[in-house]
Design an enzyme around this catalytic site. Structure first.
Site, PDB file in Angstrom:
ATOM      1  CE1 TYR A 111      -4.202   1.823   0.635  1.00 31.86           C
ATOM      2  CE2 TYR A 111      -2.620   3.388   1.534  1.00 31.86           C
ATOM      3  CZ  TYR A 111      -3.887   3.111   1.058  1.00 31.86           C
ATOM      4  OH  TYR A 111      -4.832   4.088   0.991  1.00 31.86           O
TER       5      TYR A 111
ATOM      6  CG  PHE B 187      -7.463  16.230 -24.628  1.00 31.50           C
ATOM      7  CD1 PHE B 187      -7.666  15.843 -25.944  1.00 31.50           C
ATOM      8  CD2 PHE B 187      -7.983  15.438 -23.615  1.00 31.50           C
ATOM      9  CE1 PHE B 187      -8.368  14.684 -26.227  1.00 31.50           C
ATOM     10  CE2 PHE B 187      -8.685  14.281 -23.904  1.00 31.50           C
ATOM     11  CZ  PHE B 187      -8.887  13.902 -25.214  1.00 31.50           C
ATOM     12  CG  ASP B 188     -12.022  15.946 -24.941  1.00 37.01           C
ATOM     13  OD1 ASP B 188     -10.875  15.552 -24.688  1.00 37.01           O
ATOM     14  OD2 ASP B 188     -12.940  15.179 -25.264  1.00 37.01           O
TER      15      ASP B 188
ATOM     16  CG  ASP C 220      -1.916  17.660 -21.645  1.00 38.82           C
ATOM     17  OD1 ASP C 220      -1.467  16.497 -21.580  1.00 38.82           O
ATOM     18  OD2 ASP C 220      -3.103  17.899 -21.936  1.00 38.82           O
TER      19      ASP C 220
ATOM     20  CB  ALA D 279      -0.889  12.732 -23.695  1.00 32.19           C
TER      21      ALA D 279
ATOM     22  CE  LYS E 131      -3.993   9.929 -24.646  1.00 31.93           C
ATOM     23  NZ  LYS E 131      -4.862  10.034 -23.450  1.00 31.93           N
TER      24      LYS E 131
ATOM     25  CG  HIS F 299     -16.963  13.738 -27.602  1.00 30.60           C
ATOM     26  ND1 HIS F 299     -16.496  14.356 -26.457  1.00 30.60           N
ATOM     27  CD2 HIS F 299     -16.002  12.878 -27.974  1.00 30.60           C
ATOM     28  CE1 HIS F 299     -15.299  13.876 -26.174  1.00 30.60           C
ATOM     29  NE2 HIS F 299     -14.977  12.981 -27.075  1.00 30.60           N
TER      30      HIS F 299
HETATM   31  N1  F0G Z   1      -4.194  15.392 -22.503  1.00 32.65           N
HETATM   32  C1  F0G Z   1      -4.136  15.024 -23.787  1.00 32.65           C
HETATM   33  C2  F0G Z   1      -3.317  15.806 -24.747  1.00 32.65           C
HETATM   34  C3  F0G Z   1      -4.877  13.904 -24.200  1.00 32.65           C
HETATM   35  O1  F0G Z   1      -4.827  13.550 -25.487  1.00 32.65           O
HETATM   36  C4  F0G Z   1      -5.618  13.169 -23.251  1.00 32.65           C
HETATM   37  C5  F0G Z   1      -6.392  12.014 -23.647  1.00 32.65           C
HETATM   38  C6  F0G Z   1      -5.623  13.605 -21.923  1.00 32.65           C
HETATM   39  C7  F0G Z   1      -4.889  14.727 -21.571  1.00 32.65           C
HETATM   40  C8  F0G Z   1      -6.413  12.886 -20.852  1.00 32.65           C
HETATM   41  O2  F0G Z   1      -5.823  11.692 -20.544  1.00 32.65           O
HETATM   42  O3  F0G Z   1      -7.473   9.940 -21.252  1.00 32.65           O
HETATM   43  O4  F0G Z   1      -5.617   9.423 -19.681  1.00 32.65           O
HETATM   44  O5  F0G Z   1      -7.512  10.789 -18.939  1.00 32.65           O
HETATM   45  N2  F0G Z   1      -6.637  11.726 -24.829  1.00 32.65           N
HETATM   46  C9  F0G Z   1      -7.312  10.546 -25.325  1.00 32.65           C
HETATM   47  C10 F0G Z   1      -7.493  10.672 -26.801  1.00 32.65           C
HETATM   48  C11 F0G Z   1      -8.527  10.134 -24.608  1.00 32.65           C
HETATM   49  O6  F0G Z   1      -8.202   9.813 -27.382  1.00 32.65           O
HETATM   50  O7  F0G Z   1      -6.914  11.556 -27.427  1.00 32.65           O
HETATM   51  P1  F0G Z   1      -6.660  10.386 -20.082  1.00 32.65           P
END
Ligand code: F0G
Length: 460
Positions: free
Chosen positions: A72, A124-125, A215, A217, A258, A450
């Site tokens: 843990y 990102f969304d 950010d 990814a 990613k 979406h």
């Molecule tokens: N930032 C970026 C640039 C992303 O592309 C994503 C996720 C996230 C943050 C959030 O990360 O999914 O681990 O919570 N992108 C995916 C996509 C979902 O399909 O582009 P997460």
């Protein structure tokens, strides 16, 4: 004879996938209310919905899974991950999270308050969602060139420094908890950000006393593009380029699904111990204790190994060249997409293809559905549905680009699959004039609609 390019790995395990008939797909997509997220994966032949958590782990990652320490607190797996992140980024402080948006949730709970402003290059969304959920504002400062899909420039993901400085000048620093720099720029087409731009953003952050959040990814793919496209970096290793990138960061949010090449996982990185301490309470409340934060020990082990693999030039070259291969096929067939090809995906220009579908009927979503009906390929809309309604006016937002993203999972499909995808798109492209209507919304959520939206066909 010059030897052709070939993959830097061989295949050790396979998973069967199944084709379907057009009739079956018509039934399934109608049952899914024309939302590709609502399709069962067994109804999909080639799944390009996302490159997130869909990669193939290596034999070494699977071996690392067996050695996970499930304690843990204080698990050796955590320290292995922390040391790897420190080696790659130079950041001393790490909080694991279960994925990228969880890292955003923890960090933004600590630093974002109502009325704040977070400028960035196409947030990102989920990032935008976390900002707007806290009644703060995400201001897009991406370069204008990013929305001209035909323009070929090497770093189309860049931040416009003039736009950024205007925002920094116009607001007190207390209202700007961070600048959000996303590498690569997913929303603009998997387009990279140059080191010069990273330095420029960092200089502005320092000048105005504001922190810089990266950010991250697809940071390794971004480093590959810096190495192969930016003057002065050809002889630097990927890891050295990453170290230079993060020398400019105060915070790092990471979706490890990613470039960590794992199926689940994420983390936060910090330069300053005090910044990490501000987040600890939220980490414990939302994610878990500080040394696992939503991940199993085995997952942290697999991630540490995955991060190492993503520093290998041969791996990155194999990956990026596969995306470029698909792009070269689309060039052959004349199908328009965001040029040059991005790191993780091809973004097909739906606005240029479905000129007979009004934007109010969602051109990119219409193209995504057509491609699914044609060949069982699942992509994702990056357009008006993803953009959500304006939080103040509640009107639909129509972004400059309507794109169909075809995200390529890491180490999963072969170039024969790329040929199949390109041929399917060609078939849709060839009958584009006959597609004259799209879809209307019948049900939606206020944020990130979406994922769960329901649609019906517009009949004319
Ligand atoms: N930032 C970026 C640039 C992303 O592309 C994503 C996720 C996230 C943050 C959030 O990360 O999914 O681990 O919570 N992108 C995916 C996509 C979902 O399909 O582009 P997460």
């Amino acid at each position: 004879m010059e030897l052709p390019f070939a993959e830097s790995y061989k295949i050790k395990m396979v998973e069967n996938i199944r084709k379907s008939t057009r009739e079956e797909r018509e039934k399934w997509i109608a049952e899914a209310k024309y939302n590709l997220f609502a399709l069962k994966s067994q109804y999909v032949y080639i799944d390009l919905l996302t490159d997130s958590g869909t990669g193939a782990m290596s034999d070494k990652q699977w071996a690392a899974i067996m050695e996970g320490d499930e304690s843990y607190a204080g698990a050796t797996s955590f320290y292995k991950l922390k040391d790897t992140i420190k080696d790659i980024t130079g950041l001393d402080y790490v909080l694991p999270t279960h994925q990228g948006r969880a890292a955003e949730n923890v960090l933004f709970s600590a630093i974002v308050k109502e009325g704040d402003i977070l400028p960035g290059n196409s947030h990102f969304d989920t990032t935008k969602g976390h900002i707007e959920f806290r009644k703060a504002h995400a201001i897009d400062c991406t370069i204008d060139e990013a929305s001209d899909t035909e323009l070929e420039i090497p770093f189309k993901g860049n931040m416009d420094l003039k736009k950024l400085e205007d925002v920094l000048k116009a607001n007190p620093k207390e209202k700007i908890p961070a600048i959000v720099l996303t590498i690569t720029n997913n929303t603009a087409g998997g387009q990279p950000v140059s080191m010069e731009n990273i330095k420029g953003v960092s200089a502005l952050a320092k000048k105005y006393g504001v922190k810089l959040l990266i950010d991250s990814a697809r940071f390794a793919e971004n480093a590959y593009f810096i190495k192969t496209r930016e003057a002065g970096y050809a002889d630097k290793s990927i890891i050295d380029i990453c170290r230079e990138i993060y020398s400019h960061a105060d915070y790092m949010t990471m979706s490890a699904k990613k470039d960590g090449i794992v199926n689940i996982g994420g983390f936060l990185g910090f330069k300053d111990e005090k910044d990490m301490q501000k987040c600890q309470m939220y980490s414990i409340m939302f994610e878990g204790y500080l040394t696992y934060g939503g991940m199993a020990g085995r997952d942290m082990n697999a991630l540490a190994q995955g991060l190492r693999e993503s520093m290998e030039f041969d791996y990155l070259e194999t990956r990026i060249k596969q995306v470029a291969y698909l792009a070269s096929k689309l060039d052959e067939y004349g199908v328009p997409y965001q040029r040059p090809a991005g790191g993780h995906a091809i973004f097909v220009d739906a606005k240029k293809i479905l000129t007979n579908v009004p934007k109010e009927e969602f051109q990119a979503q219409t193209l995504a559905i057509e491609l699914y009906l044609e060949a069982g390929i699942r992509g994702v809309e990056i357009g008006a549905l993803l953009a959500d309604r304006d939080p103040d006016t509640k009107e639909n937002r129509y972004p400059r680009l309507e794109l169909l993203r075809l995200a390529i999972p890491r180490r999963v499909y072969t170039n024969n699959h790329m040929d199949y995808i390109a041929a399917a798109l060609k078939n849709v492209y060839d009958r584009r004039e006959s597609i004259t209507s799209g879809y209307r919304i019948t049900k939606e959520l206020p944020i990130m609609r979406h994922f769960t939206i329901e649609l019906e066909k517009v009949k004319r």
